[in-house]
Design an enzyme around this catalytic site. Structure first.
Site, PDB file in Angstrom:
ATOM      1  N   GLU A 296       0.805  -1.235   0.000  1.00 32.58           N
ATOM      2  CA  GLU A 296       0.000   0.000   0.000  1.00 32.58           C
ATOM      3  C   GLU A 296       0.838   1.286   0.000  1.00 32.58           C
ATOM      4  OE1 GLU A 296      -2.870  -0.365   3.171  1.00 32.58           O
ATOM      5  OE2 GLU A 296      -3.494  -2.352   2.508  1.00 32.58           O
TER       6      GLU A 296
ATOM      7  N   ASP B  84     -12.285 -10.226  -0.611  1.00 33.11           N
ATOM      8  CA  ASP B  84     -13.559 -10.295   0.111  1.00 33.11           C
ATOM      9  C   ASP B  84     -14.528  -9.371  -0.608  1.00 33.11           C
ATOM     10  OD1 ASP B  84     -12.556  -7.832   1.127  1.00 33.11           O
ATOM     11  OD2 ASP B  84     -12.053  -8.713   3.070  1.00 33.11           O
TER      12      ASP B  84
ATOM     13  N   GLU C  26      -6.236 -10.553  -1.146  1.00 34.21           N
ATOM     14  CA  GLU C  26      -7.028 -10.309   0.075  1.00 34.21           C
ATOM     15  C   GLU C  26      -8.515 -10.271  -0.259  1.00 34.21           C
ATOM     16  OE1 GLU C  26      -5.572  -6.933   2.329  1.00 34.21           O
ATOM     17  OE2 GLU C  26      -3.488  -7.437   1.917  1.00 34.21           O
TER      18      GLU C  26
ATOM     19  N   ASN D 229       2.050  -5.098  -3.173  1.00 35.20           N
ATOM     20  CA  ASN D 229       0.648  -5.433  -2.888  1.00 35.20           C
ATOM     21  C   ASN D 229      -0.149  -4.158  -2.594  1.00 35.20           C
ATOM     22  OD1 ASN D 229      -1.336  -7.550  -2.205  1.00 35.20           O
ATOM     23  ND2 ASN D 229      -1.180  -6.810  -0.095  1.00 35.20           N
TER      24      ASN D 229
ATOM     25  N   HIS E 276     -10.502  -5.995  -2.131  1.00 37.18           N
ATOM     26  CA  HIS E 276     -11.576  -5.801  -1.150  1.00 37.18           C
ATOM     27  C   HIS E 276     -12.710  -5.127  -1.922  1.00 37.18           C
ATOM     28  CE1 HIS E 276      -9.020  -7.015   2.138  1.00 37.18           C
ATOM     29  NE2 HIS E 276      -8.096  -6.142   1.764  1.00 37.18           N
TER      30      HIS E 276
HETATM   31  O1  G2I Z   1      -7.553  -3.605   6.447  1.00 42.23           O
HETATM   32  C1  G2I Z   1      -7.718  -4.773   5.727  1.00 42.23           C
HETATM   33  C2  G2I Z   1      -6.433  -5.230   5.124  1.00 42.23           C
HETATM   34  C3  G2I Z   1      -5.966  -4.234   4.073  1.00 42.23           C
HETATM   35  N1  G2I Z   1      -4.722  -4.663   3.427  1.00 42.23           N
HETATM   36  C4  G2I Z   1      -3.633  -4.992   4.337  1.00 42.23           C
HETATM   37  C5  G2I Z   1      -4.080  -5.962   5.411  1.00 42.23           C
HETATM   38  O2  G2I Z   1      -3.029  -6.204   6.314  1.00 42.23           O
HETATM   39  C6  G2I Z   1      -5.301  -5.449   6.139  1.00 42.23           C
HETATM   40  O3  G2I Z   1      -5.639  -6.411   7.137  1.00 42.23           O
HETATM   41  C7  G2I Z   1      -6.166  -5.895   8.315  1.00 42.23           C
HETATM   42  C8  G2I Z   1      -6.502  -7.052   9.253  1.00 42.23           C
HETATM   43  O4  G2I Z   1      -7.525  -7.806   8.647  1.00 42.23           O
HETATM   44  C9  G2I Z   1      -6.991  -6.521  10.579  1.00 42.23           C
HETATM   45  O5  G2I Z   1      -7.127  -7.598  11.500  1.00 42.23           O
HETATM   46  O6  G2I Z   1      -5.220  -5.063   8.899  1.00 42.23           O
HETATM   47  C10 G2I Z   1      -5.690  -4.453  10.078  1.00 42.23           C
HETATM   48  C11 G2I Z   1      -4.630  -3.493  10.552  1.00 42.23           C
HETATM   49  O7  G2I Z   1      -3.411  -4.146  10.674  1.00 42.23           O
HETATM   50  C12 G2I Z   1      -6.000  -5.515  11.153  1.00 42.23           C
HETATM   51  O8  G2I Z   1      -6.591  -4.913  12.268  1.00 42.23           O
HETATM   52  C13 G2I Z   1      -5.858  -4.996  13.432  1.00 42.23           C
HETATM   53  C14 G2I Z   1      -6.392  -3.943  14.393  1.00 42.23           C
HETATM   54  O9  G2I Z   1      -6.240  -2.664  13.799  1.00 42.23           O
HETATM   55  C15 G2I Z   1      -5.618  -3.996  15.664  1.00 42.23           C
HETATM   56  O10 G2I Z   1      -6.170  -3.089  16.578  1.00 42.23           O
HETATM   57  C16 G2I Z   1      -5.618  -5.412  16.229  1.00 42.23           C
HETATM   58  O11 G2I Z   1      -4.758  -5.475  17.334  1.00 42.23           O
HETATM   59  O12 G2I Z   1      -5.964  -6.273  14.011  1.00 42.23           O
HETATM   60  C17 G2I Z   1      -5.145  -6.386  15.155  1.00 42.23           C
HETATM   61  C18 G2I Z   1      -5.160  -7.844  15.618  1.00 42.23           C
HETATM   62  O13 G2I Z   1      -6.472  -8.265  15.867  1.00 42.23           O
END
Ligand code: G2I
Length: 469
Positions: free
Chosen positions: A160, A267, A265, A202, A238
């Site tokens: 990103e 969805d 990714e 990515n 997404h």
């Molecule tokens: O935002 C969707 C995706 C966009 N592209 C990059 C991916 O890495 C991203 O994934 C999401 C995860 O699905 C979430 O699970 O990225 C977020 C940010 O890293 C993730 O959220 C985080 C929360 O922001 C945190 O507060 C939490 O501690 O998930 C963490 C673990 O549950």
């Protein structure tokens, strides 16, 4: 012997022959009938993956689906910078190692996500800048890629880094402010640390030909021209309630630069069109020979970061959704192509490198004996959609066998060949000539070679003619 068994056998025989001959495996183009996502994708030379949240690995319903349906995994969070280097120079691989162990025990490959990203940085990195940050970034890439060396199929080296909207420019971030060359520096560091991993860029909002995807396209083209080690581009995908009509064309233009593409990714917003959008993405990947796999961002709706969007292929109970069936059917209907070398690297050209620049011969070919049983025959099967098609061509040697072969196809007006595998094309419009590549020219009597090409426009009615040498 049932239908499925026959197909499996055919695939096994073809694969064994290909491997014995030391060549890139090319599967048959017969429609397949896999009953899981991973089996159907594998029959077409692709993987089907899911993002895994570490804490879900103790949920039985979740793990049952994960291992039954998916042959690739990616850490949803466990390999990010905040997780792997919470304090500068103190690395924590607990979550990442657990996922790798799960994958290895269950025959799954691993995508690595993500070495450098402007989000999810540990606090210490967020407050750094300039050359101190640059060296911390490069150390992070080197350490993490070295730790997982040999275990990762493809790394999202940089995630990103481009801005949304119409600028087509880089996104502002602390990483970007260390100098515009940070991305190529990261790719070089990753290659040095793990030469066996494919290295990907990515991003999201790249679901068609738009300013952002074009900015990325220009970067990849520049990297390829200067030998920066990039092997693949990830399209997060997404998605909302519809799929851009140029989604596939966008994947293809990247593939034509000589990189693999992956849906990383996936969805999709729930609602009436969800199954169609999922199927459209799957078809697009299947129609692009360098699209090596699809990953959904989670397993069940309730595992998804998108909460109430119900954006995935399984209900929380584990039941398959309509979208699941649409993806499975699209995988089974797709053309079977495995052109991509498994060893990445700038020096390994993929079989789908852009058409040769050598012009077609200007002198007419020498008169050949009239085609007969001693020559060869060719037949084509077409998979068409509005605006494009994939042709799978079967070459069968006559009674004398072949040392080499040429297949000519005359395309309808307006059609053109954009991509060819397992053959070399001369020309792209009008009459196009496909010559064998080094490993499939010599055929014994009755033996079959297959090649394929993708085109824009209509391929309706094309009739291949085969000449043996
Ligand atoms: O935002 C969707 C995706 C966009 N592209 C990059 C991916 O890495 C991203 O994934 C999401 C995860 O699905 C979430 O699970 O990225 C977020 C940010 O890293 C993730 O959220 C985080 C929360 O922001 C945190 O507060 C939490 O501690 O998930 C963490 C673990 O549950």
């Amino acid at each position: 012997m049932n239908h499925k068994r026959v197909l499996r056998l055919a695939v096994t025989v073809a694969a064994t022959g290909a491997l014995a001959a030391g060549m890139t495996m090319t599967l048959t183009s017969t429609a397949s009938a896999g009953t899981t996502l991973k089996a159907s994708a594998a029959e077409k030379g692709r993987y089907f993956g899911a993002a895994v949240a570490g804490q879900k690995l103790s949920d039985n319903t979740y793990v049952t689906i994960l291992n039954r349906e998916f042959n690739s995994v990616v850490a949803e969070n466990d390999m990010k910078w905040d997780a792997t280097e919470p304090q500068q120079g103190r690395f924590n691989y607990t979550g990442g190692d657990r996922l790798v162990a799960h994958a290895q025990a269950n025959g799954q490959s691993v995508r690595g996500h993500a070495l450098l990203w402007y989000q999810q940085q540990p606090g210490w990195a967020q407050s750094m800048s300039g050359s101190a940050l640059r060296s911390a970034m490069m150390n992070h890439v080197t350490q993490v890629a070295t730790h997982f060396k040999g275990k990762i199929y493809a790394w999202d080296v940089v995630n990103e880094a481009f801005a949304d909207g119409n600028s087509g420019a880089r996104r502002d971030s602390n990483l970007q402010r260390t100098g515009n060359d940070w991305i190529e520096a990261a790719f070089r560091a990753a290659r040095a640390a793990d030469p066996g991993a494919k290295l990907c860029y990515n991003d999201y909002n790249t679901d068609g030909i738009n300013a952002k995807s074009t900015g990325i396209y220009n970067m990849v083209r520049d990297f390829k021209s200067r030998g920066v080690p990039i092997d693949c581009v990830g399209f997060q995908s997404h998605l909302g309630t519809s799929l851009s009509s140029d989604y596939q064309a966008n994947l293809q233009r990247f593939a034509d630069l000589g990189v693999d593409v992956q849906i990383t990714e996936l969805d999709v917003m729930s609602g009436g069109n969800q199954a169609n959008v999922f199927a459209g993405v799957t078809r697009a990947c299947m129609n692009v020979s360098r699209c090596t796999g699809i990953t959904t961002w989670g397993v069940r709706d309730c595992d998804s970061w998108r909460g109430s969007d119900n954006a995935l292929l399984f209900e929380c109970s584990g039941n398959k959704k309509a979208a699941y069936t649409s993806v499975l059917n699209a995988l089974n209907a797709g053309p079977a192509i495995t052109p991509s070398p498994t060893t990445p690297g700038p020096t390994t050209p993929g079989p789908t490198t852009p058409p040769p620049t050598t012009p077609p011969p200007t002198t007419p070919p020498p008169t050949t004996p009239p085609p007969g049983p001693e020559g060869c025959t060719a037949s084509v099967s077409l998979n068409s959609w509005t605006g494009g098609f994939v042709a799978s061509v079967k070459v069968t040697a006559g009674s004398a066998g072949t040392n080499g072969w040429n297949v000519s196809v005359t395309l309808p007006g307006g059609a053109s060949v954009t991509n060819t595998w397992s053959a070399t094309a001369s020309g792209s419009t009008g009459t196009v000539r496909f010559a064998n590549v080094n490993y499939n020219g010599q055929l014994a009597a009755g033996q079959v070679a297959e090649f394929g090409f993708q085109g824009t426009g209509s391929g309706a009615g094309i009739t291949p003619t085969c000449t043996a040498s």
